[in-house]
Motif scaffolding. Structure first.
Motif, PDB file in Angstrom:
ATOM      1  N   ALA A 227       0.848  -1.188   0.000  1.00 13.63           N
ATOM      2  CA  ALA A 227       0.000   0.000   0.000  1.00 13.63           C
ATOM      3  C   ALA A 227       0.879   1.232   0.000  1.00 13.63           C
ATOM      4  O   ALA A 227       2.080   1.172   0.275  1.00 13.63           O
ATOM      5  N   THR A 228       0.271   2.361  -0.332  1.00 17.03           N
ATOM      6  CA  THR A 228       0.986   3.638  -0.305  1.00 17.03           C
ATOM      7  C   THR A 228       0.038   4.712   0.200  1.00 17.03           C
ATOM      8  O   THR A 228      -1.192   4.548   0.145  1.00 17.03           O
ATOM      9  N   ILE A 229       0.604   5.786   0.699  1.00 12.36           N
ATOM     10  CA  ILE A 229      -0.187   6.898   1.219  1.00 12.36           C
ATOM     11  C   ILE A 229      -0.164   8.029   0.202  1.00 12.36           C
ATOM     12  O   ILE A 229       0.907   8.464  -0.246  1.00 12.36           O
ATOM     13  N   LEU A 230      -1.346   8.503  -0.168  1.00 10.85           N
ATOM     14  CA  LEU A 230      -1.459   9.562  -1.166  1.00 10.85           C
ATOM     15  C   LEU A 230      -1.311  10.930  -0.509  1.00 10.85           C
ATOM     16  O   LEU A 230      -1.236  11.051   0.721  1.00 10.85           O
ATOM     17  N   GLY A 231      -1.267  11.960  -1.341  1.00  9.70           N
ATOM     18  CA  GLY A 231      -1.058  13.314  -0.853  1.00  9.70           C
ATOM     19  C   GLY A 231      -2.143  13.800   0.081  1.00  9.70           C
ATOM     20  O   GLY A 231      -1.880  14.616   0.970  1.00  9.70           O
ATOM     21  N   ASP A 232      -3.359  13.303  -0.091  1.00  4.32           N
ATOM     22  CA  ASP A 232      -4.448  13.754   0.784  1.00  4.32           C
ATOM     23  C   ASP A 232      -4.576  12.899   2.040  1.00  4.32           C
ATOM     24  O   ASP A 232      -5.534  13.045   2.809  1.00  4.32           O
ATOM     25  N   GLY A 233      -3.628  11.984   2.247  1.00  5.22           N
ATOM     26  CA  GLY A 233      -3.639  11.172   3.453  1.00  5.22           C
ATOM     27  C   GLY A 233      -4.372   9.854   3.328  1.00  5.22           C
ATOM     28  O   GLY A 233      -4.321   9.030   4.246  1.00  5.22           O
ATOM     29  N   THR A 234      -5.061   9.616   2.215  1.00  7.00           N
ATOM     30  CA  THR A 234      -5.770   8.352   2.035  1.00  7.00           C
ATOM     31  C   THR A 234      -4.795   7.268   1.566  1.00  7.00           C
ATOM     32  O   THR A 234      -3.683   7.543   1.114  1.00  7.00           O
ATOM     33  N   VAL A 235      -5.250   6.029   1.680  1.00 10.07           N
ATOM     34  CA  VAL A 235      -4.417   4.875   1.338  1.00 10.07           C
ATOM     35  C   VAL A 235      -4.827   4.325  -0.016  1.00 10.07           C
ATOM     36  O   VAL A 235      -6.021   4.199  -0.317  1.00 10.07           O
ATOM     37  N   ALA A 236      -3.825   4.022  -0.847  1.00 11.39           N
ATOM     38  CA  ALA A 236      -4.071   3.366  -2.134  1.00 11.39           C
ATOM     39  C   ALA A 236      -3.323   2.041  -2.136  1.00 11.39           C
ATOM     40  O   ALA A 236      -2.138   1.987  -1.782  1.00 11.39           O
ATOM     41  N   LEU A 237      -4.019   0.983  -2.501  1.00 13.75           N
ATOM     42  CA  LEU A 237      -3.397  -0.336  -2.552  1.00 13.75           C
ATOM     43  C   LEU A 237      -2.590  -0.490  -3.838  1.00 13.75           C
ATOM     44  O   LEU A 237      -2.959   0.034  -4.890  1.00 13.75           O
ATOM     45  N   ILE A 238      -1.465  -1.216  -3.745  1.00  8.35           N
ATOM     46  CA  ILE A 238      -0.593  -1.452  -4.898  1.00  8.35           C
ATOM     47  C   ILE A 238      -0.939  -2.818  -5.476  1.00  8.35           C
ATOM     48  O   ILE A 238      -0.926  -3.832  -4.763  1.00  8.35           O
ATOM     49  N   LEU A 239      -1.250  -2.862  -6.760  1.00  9.71           N
ATOM     50  CA  LEU A 239      -1.660  -4.105  -7.394  1.00  9.71           C
ATOM     51  C   LEU A 239      -0.464  -5.030  -7.603  1.00  9.71           C
ATOM     52  O   LEU A 239       0.630  -4.589  -7.970  1.00  9.71           O
ATOM     53  N   ASP A 240      -0.682  -6.321  -7.377  1.00  9.32           N
ATOM     54  CA  ASP A 240       0.328  -7.347  -7.630  1.00  9.32           C
ATOM     55  C   ASP A 240       0.183  -7.781  -9.088  1.00  9.32           C
ATOM     56  O   ASP A 240      -0.667  -8.602  -9.428  1.00  9.32           O
ATOM     57  N   VAL A 241       1.017  -7.223  -9.943  1.00 11.29           N
ATOM     58  CA  VAL A 241       0.890  -7.449 -11.379  1.00 11.29           C
ATOM     59  C   VAL A 241       1.092  -8.914 -11.734  1.00 11.29           C
ATOM     60  O   VAL A 241       0.365  -9.480 -12.558  1.00 11.29           O
ATOM     61  N   ALA A 242       2.080  -9.556 -11.127  1.00  7.29           N
ATOM     62  CA  ALA A 242       2.362 -10.958 -11.451  1.00  7.29           C
ATOM     63  C   ALA A 242       1.144 -11.838 -11.178  1.00  7.29           C
ATOM     64  O   ALA A 242       0.789 -12.700 -11.998  1.00  7.29           O
ATOM     65  N   HIS A 243       0.488 -11.606 -10.049  1.00  6.58           N
ATOM     66  CA  HIS A 243      -0.695 -12.408  -9.728  1.00  6.58           C
ATOM     67  C   HIS A 243      -1.833 -12.127 -10.704  1.00  6.58           C
ATOM     68  O   HIS A 243      -2.521 -13.052 -11.152  1.00  6.58           O
ATOM     69  N   LEU A 244      -2.038 -10.857 -11.057  1.00  9.54           N
ATOM     70  CA  LEU A 244      -3.123 -10.520 -11.978  1.00  9.54           C
ATOM     71  C   LEU A 244      -2.872 -11.091 -13.365  1.00  9.54           C
ATOM     72  O   LEU A 244      -3.807 -11.528 -14.051  1.00  9.54           O
ATOM     73  N   VAL A 245      -1.612 -11.097 -13.799  1.00 11.53           N
ATOM     74  CA  VAL A 245      -1.296 -11.682 -15.099  1.00 11.53           C
ATOM     75  C   VAL A 245      -1.590 -13.184 -15.084  1.00 11.53           C
ATOM     76  O   VAL A 245      -2.173 -13.728 -16.030  1.00 11.53           O
ATOM     77  N   GLU A 246      -1.198 -13.862 -14.006  1.00  9.04           N
ATOM     78  CA  GLU A 246      -1.497 -15.286 -13.896  1.00  9.04           C
ATOM     79  C   GLU A 246      -3.007 -15.526 -13.904  1.00  9.04           C
ATOM     80  O   GLU A 246      -3.490 -16.476 -14.520  1.00  9.04           O
ATOM     81  N   ARG A 247      -3.714 -14.648 -13.226  1.00  7.10           N
ATOM     82  CA  ARG A 247      -5.169 -14.795 -13.169  1.00  7.10           C
ATOM     83  C   ARG A 247      -5.784 -14.608 -14.550  1.00  7.10           C
ATOM     84  O   ARG A 247      -6.687 -15.342 -14.949  1.00  7.10           O
ATOM     85  N   GLY A 248      -5.263 -13.621 -15.290  1.00  6.46           N
ATOM     86  CA  GLY A 248      -5.770 -13.395 -16.639  1.00  6.46           C
ATOM     87  C   GLY A 248      -5.462 -14.550 -17.566  1.00  6.46           C
ATOM     88  O   GLY A 248      -6.308 -14.962 -18.381  1.00  6.46           O
ATOM     89  N   GLN A 249      -4.265 -15.093 -17.483  1.00  6.25           N
ATOM     90  CA  GLN A 249      -3.906 -16.228 -18.325  1.00  6.25           C
ATOM     91  C   GLN A 249      -4.728 -17.459 -17.966  1.00  6.25           C
ATOM     92  O   GLN A 249      -5.141 -18.222 -18.843  1.00  6.25           O
ATOM     93  N   ALA A 250      -4.973 -17.662 -16.676  1.00  2.95           N
ATOM     94  CA  ALA A 250      -5.794 -18.798 -16.263  1.00  2.95           C
ATOM     95  C   ALA A 250      -7.219 -18.669 -16.795  1.00  2.95           C
ATOM     96  O   ALA A 250      -7.829 -19.657 -17.231  1.00  2.95           O
ATOM     97  N   ARG A 251      -7.716 -17.445 -16.783  1.00  2.00           N
ATOM     98  CA  ARG A 251      -9.066 -17.236 -17.317  1.00  2.00           C
ATOM     99  C   ARG A 251      -9.095 -17.505 -18.810  1.00  2.00           C
ATOM    100  O   ARG A 251     -10.039 -18.100 -19.333  1.00  2.00           O
ATOM    101  N   GLU A 252      -8.037 -17.088 -19.509  1.00  2.00           N
ATOM    102  CA  GLU A 252      -7.949 -17.352 -20.948  1.00  2.00           C
ATOM    103  C   GLU A 252      -7.950 -18.851 -21.223  1.00  2.00           C
ATOM    104  O   GLU A 252      -8.623 -19.333 -22.144  1.00  2.00           O
ATOM    105  N   GLU A 253      -7.211 -19.606 -20.386  1.00  2.00           N
ATOM    106  CA  GLU A 253      -7.149 -21.049 -20.589  1.00  2.00           C
ATOM    107  C   GLU A 253      -8.502 -21.700 -20.324  1.00  2.00           C
ATOM    108  O   GLU A 253      -8.911 -22.622 -21.042  1.00  2.00           O
ATOM    109  N   ARG A 254      -9.213 -21.211 -19.302  1.00  2.00           N
ATOM    110  CA  ARG A 254     -10.530 -21.782 -19.015  1.00  2.00           C
ATOM    111  C   ARG A 254     -11.494 -21.526 -20.160  1.00  2.00           C
ATOM    112  O   ARG A 254     -12.276 -22.399 -20.549  1.00  2.00           O
ATOM    113  N   ILE A 255     -11.444 -20.319 -20.718  1.00  2.88           N
ATOM    114  CA  ILE A 255     -12.339 -19.991 -21.838  1.00  2.88           C
ATOM    115  C   ILE A 255     -12.005 -20.859 -23.051  1.00  2.88           C
ATOM    116  O   ILE A 255     -12.902 -21.385 -23.731  1.00  2.88           O
ATOM    117  N   ALA A 256     -10.700 -21.010 -23.303  1.00  2.00           N
ATOM    118  CA  ALA A 256     -10.301 -21.831 -24.445  1.00  2.00           C
ATOM    119  C   ALA A 256     -10.718 -23.278 -24.252  1.00  2.00           C
ATOM    120  O   ALA A 256     -11.195 -23.939 -25.189  1.00  2.00           O
TER     121      ALA A 256
END
Length: 688
Positions: A646-675
Motif C-alpha cells: 500500500a501507499t499513502i497519497l497526498g491527501d492522506g488516504t491509502v491506495a493499494l498497490i496491485l500485484d501485477v504478477a498475480h493478476l497476469v497469472e489470473r488473466g492467463q488462467a481465465r484465458e485457458e478456461r475460456i479456451a
C-alpha cells in the motif's frame, strides 16, 4: 548515542578479512604458483591474528597463529597449494569464523583436528616448528644472533598496531632480549596519549633468516626505522649493551592515515605499498575520496524518512495545484525537485554491487563439486550490476537452491558428458544485467536440460493436472516450483525432496519479482529472476476503480488504451482485446473488487506484463504517475494475493498497490478456461 562496541567492530572487519581469505584460497586452487595470492592471504591471516589478540579474542589469535605458521610454508615455497591443502585451509577459515561469531560453539578438538590435517599435508608433525633459515632465508645449521633496534612511527597506536604483539612475535622466533628506550618520552604537558614514544633494542638468536624477522614488521615497515645486523658483523659491539641511541630517531612524526576508522586490510595495504608518505599527500587523498562504515539500520531509517518526505511533498503539490498563488506553486516545484534528488541519492546509497553476493557461491560450487565428484566451473558476469541491499540479502537463499539443483540434477557426470560429446567439466553461469527498471539475474548450466515428459508424468501422478491436459512446456516447468514437487529418482543430501524450489518462488514473488525458465534438452537450462531495482520507493501509475484508487508499478505498464463499446460488449463473453492484431486477455477490476457501482461510459485498459505474458486491466480512470512509497501489508492481509502493498497519497488516504504478477497469472488462467470451454463445446457439438 553510545560509542560502538569494539568487539562488534572487530567482527565486522574480520568478516571482510575472512571473505578475502576465502576468495584468495579458491583462486589459489586454480593458480597455485600465484605469489600475490599467497602473500595477500598471509597478510590477511597476520592482520586477523593481531586484531584478534588486541580485542580479546585469544582463541582466534592462537588458532590463527598455528594456521599462519603452517601457511607460511606455502609462502616460502616449501610446499605447493594443492587441492587438498586448499580444502583444509578453507575448513580452518570456517573454524576461525565460528570462533569469532559464536565462540561458545568453537570446539578445540575440531581446531586441533584441522591443524593436524594441515600439518600432515605440509609434512610436519607439530605446529610451530618453522624450518631453520640462514641469513638470507636459506636453511642454517646453527642459530644466528642478530643485533636488532627499531623505532615505530608515533601513529601506530592510532592505526591499530599493538607493539606488544610485535615483541611477542620476535620472542617466538628464538631467544630474544630487548630493552626499551624511554628517552623519547616528552614532559607531561607535551605528552600525546595516543602517540608512541618508545623504541627498543637488543639481541635475537634464531634459526630464522632475515626475511622471517622483517616479516614481523610487515605492516609497519614503511613508517619505521629498523636496524638488523648479524652479530658476527658487529663484533666490536658484541660486549656492549645495544644502546638505544643506536636507533636513528624518526625524521618526523608520521601523520595519521585518516581520521576515520580503517579496516585492518586497508591499513595493511597502505603500509605495504607505502602510499601517502607525506602529510600533504595523505590530506589530498582524504579529500579526493574514501569510504565510511555506516550501520544498515541507519540507512533503513534514512530511507523511511525520505519516504515520509515524499508523501509530504505529494501533499504540498496537491495543495499547490488547488491554489492560484504563484509563490506557493514555485515553492512546491522547488521542493519536488529537491525531494526527487534526495530520493535518488538515498536510494543510490542503498545500492550495492551484486558481485558481493556472487562471490559467496564460489565456495558453494567448490564444496558441491567435491561432494558430488563433478568438475564444475563457476562463471560470473555482470558483478558490477547494482541492486538494493535488502534485495541482495534476500536473493542469497533462492540462488543457493538454484545452484544446488543445477549442479545435482542439471549437470551430468564426466562419463555421461563425454558420451554426449561435452567437456568433462560442467559450467554454471551467474549473470546479472539491467533490463529497463528491472534487474535480471540468471542461473544457467550446460547440463542435460529439463525433461518435460517426466515433469508431466509426475504432475499427473500427484493429481496436479488431468491426464492428457494440453499444457505448454513453459507451463509444465512451473510445476517445479510447486511445494513437494520433485522429479528426482533418488533423494540425496543435496536435493530431491522438493522443498527448495517452492521457497525460491515465494521469496521472489515477495520481492515483486517473477521467474522465467527455459531449457534446451541436452544443452542446458536457464532460470531468470526478474527483480525491481528497489523495494522502497517506485514510480507508479495511479488509477481509479469505482470510488477507490490503486497504484500499478510503472515498470510493468506497457500501454494504456480506451475500451471501445464494441470490445466492451464482446468482452462479456470472451474477455479478449485486439491490440494491433494480437489478442490480449483483460480483467475487469470493477468485478474483481466488487465495487458495486455502475460502469462509467469511457473505461480505460492498462496493459501490463509479467515476463512474456500480458493482460489488460480495465479501470474507470487513469489519474497519472505517482511516486509510490511502498508500505507492507499487515499479517492479517498476508493471504490477499491481489495486492503487494500500500501507499499513502497526498491527501492522506491509502491506495493499494496491485500485484501485477498475480493478476497476469489470473488473466492467463481465465484465458485457458475460456479456451478449454470452447473446446468442450465444440466436442459436444460434433457428437452424434
Amino acid at each position: 548515542m553510545g560509542s560502538p562496541d569494539p568487539a562488534e567492530t572487530f567482527r565486522q572487519e574480520a568478516a571482510e578479512l575472512l571473505e578475502q581469505i576465502e576468495q584468495d584460497l579458491l583462486d589459489l586452487e586454480h593458480d597455485p604458483a600465484n605469489r600475490e595470492l599467497v602473500d595477500r592471504a598471509f597478510r590477511a591471516l597476520h592482520t586477523l591474528k593481531g586484531s584478534g589478540a588486541m580485542f580479546g579474542f585469544e582463541q582466534v589469535a592462537e588458532f590463527t597463529h598455528d594456521f599462519e605458521t603452517a601457511f607460511d610454508q606455502i609462502r616460502k615455497g616449501v610446499v605447493s597449494a594443492s587441492r587438498d591443502l586448499v580444502g583444509v585451509a578453507l575448513a580452518a577459515k570456517d573454524h576461525i569464523r565460528t570462533l569469532i561469531q559464536r565462540p561458545e560453539d568453537g570446539d578445540p578438538a575440531i581446531g586441533a583436528a584441522i591443524l593436524g590435517e594441515l600439518h600432515a599435508l605440509i609434512g610436519r608433525a607439530t605446529p610451530g616448528s618453522d624450518m631453520p633459515a640462514g641469513t638470507a632465508g636459506e636453511p642454517a645449521e646453527q642459530p644466528v644472533t642478530w643485533r636488532i633496534a627499531f623505532r615505530l612511527a608515533p601513529n601506530v597506536l592510532v592505526n591499530g598496531t599493538n607493539p606488544l604483539l610485535l615483541l611477542d612475535e620476535l620472542h617466538g622466533l628464538g631467544t630474544c632480549t630487548l630493552t626499551p628506550d624511554i628517552s623519547g618520552i616528552p614532559a607531561l604537558d607535551g605528552l600525546e596519549p595516543d602517540a608512541l614514544h618508545l623504541a627498543w633494542s637488543g639481541l635475537l638468536t634464531t634459526t630464522q633468516g632475515r626475511d622471517a624477522i622483517e616479516d614481523v614488521f610487515m605492516f609497519v615497515r614503511d613508517d619505521m626505522d629498523l636496524v638488523l645486523e648479524p652479530l658476527a658483523e658487529t663484533a666490536a659491539d658484541a660486549d656492549a649493551t645495544p644502546a638505544a641511541n643506536a636507533v636513528a630517531p624518526a625524521e618526523g612524526p608520521a601523520e595519521a592515515k585518516a581520521a576515520e576508522p580503517r579496516a585492518p586490510e586497508a591499513r595493511a595495504t597502505e603500509a605495504k605499498s607505502g602510499e601517502a608518505k607525506s602529510g600533504e599527500a595523505k590530506s589530498g587523498e582524504a579529500k579526493s575520496g574514501g569510504t565510511l562504515r555506516v550501520q544498515a539500520e541507519r540507512l533503513d531509517e534514512l530511507m523511511d524518512r525520505v519516504g515520509e518526505l515524499v508523501i509530504a511533498q505529494a501533499r504540498l503539490t496537491q495543495i499547490a495545484g488547488a491554489t492560484t498563488d504563484l509563490n506557493i506553486k514555485a515553492v512546491a516545484e522547488e521542493i519536488e525537485r529537491l525531494v526527487s534528488g534526495l530520493r535518488d541519492t538515498t536510494m543510490g546509497i542503498r545500492m550495492v554491487p551484486i558481485g558481493s553476493l556472487f562471490g559467496r557461491f564460489r565456495r558453494l560450487v567448490h564444496d558441491l563439486s567435491r561432494d558430488l565428484g563433478k568438475q564444475v566451473e563457476l562463471v560470473t558476469i555482470g558483478e558490477e550490476t547494482e541492486l538494493d541491499k535488502t534485495m541482495v540479502e534476500r536473493l542469497a537463499d533462492p540462488l543457493v537452491h538454484l545452484i544446488r539443483n543445477a549442479i545435482d540434477h542439471g549437470l551430468e557426470d564426466a562419463a555421461t558428458r563425454a558420451t554426449a560429446g561435452k567437456s568433462g567439466g560442467g559450467r554454471i553461469r551467474l549473470i546479472a544485467r539491467y533490463s529497463g527498471a528491472e534487474v535480471l539475474v540468471t542461473v544457467a548450466d550446460d547440463g542435460r536440460g529439463l525433461n518435460a515428459a517426466r515433469i508431466r508424468a509426475k504432475a499427473e501422478e500427484a493429481g496436479l493436472i488431468a491426464p492428457g491436459a494440453k499444457l505448454s512446456d513453459a507451463e509444465l516447468y512451473q510445476f517445479l516450483f510447486h511445494p513437494g514437487f520433485s522429479t528426482a529418482k533418488e533423494i540425496s543430501a543435496i536435493s530431491g525432496r522438493g522443498v527448495g524450489m517452492d521457497v525460491v518462488k515465494r521469496t521472489i514473488e515477495a520481492m515483486r519479482g517473477t521467474i522465467d525458465m527455459t531449457t534446451d534438452p541436452g544443452r542446458g537450462t536457464e532460470v531468470t529472476l526478474r527483480l525491481p531495482l528497489t523495494l522502497a520507493i517506485i514510480d507508479g501509475l495511479l488509477v481509479r476503480v469505482g470510488a477507490g484508487r490503486y497504484a500499478i508499478p510503472l515498470s510493468s505498464v506497457e500501454e494504456c488504451v480506451e475500451l471501445a463499446a464494441a470490445d466492451d460488449v464482446a468482452g462479456r463473453g470472451s474477455s479478449f482485446l485486439n491490440i494491433r492484431e494480437a489478442l490480449v486477455p483483460f480483467l475487469r477490476l470493477r468485478e474483481i473488487f466488487a465495487t458495486g457501482t455502475p460502469a462509467e461510459p469511457h473505461q480505460k485498459v492498462v496493459v501490463v506484463s509479467s515476463g512474456d505474458l500480458r493482460v489488460g486491466l480495465v479501470v474507470d480512470q487513469i489519474i497519472g504517475s505517482h511516486q509510490t512509497v511502498i508500505k507492507s501489508l499487515s499479517k492479517l492481509q498476508a493471504d490477499v494475493e491481489t495486492f503487494s502493498g500500500a501507499t499513502i497519497l497526498g491527501d492522506g488516504t491509502v491506495a493499494l498497490i496491485l500485484d501485477v504478477a498475480h493478476l497476469v497469472e489470473r488473466g492467463q488462467a481465465r484465458e485457458e478456461r475460456i479456451a478449454q470451454a470452447a473446446l468442450d463445446r465444440a466436442a459436444l457439438e460434433t457428437q452424434p
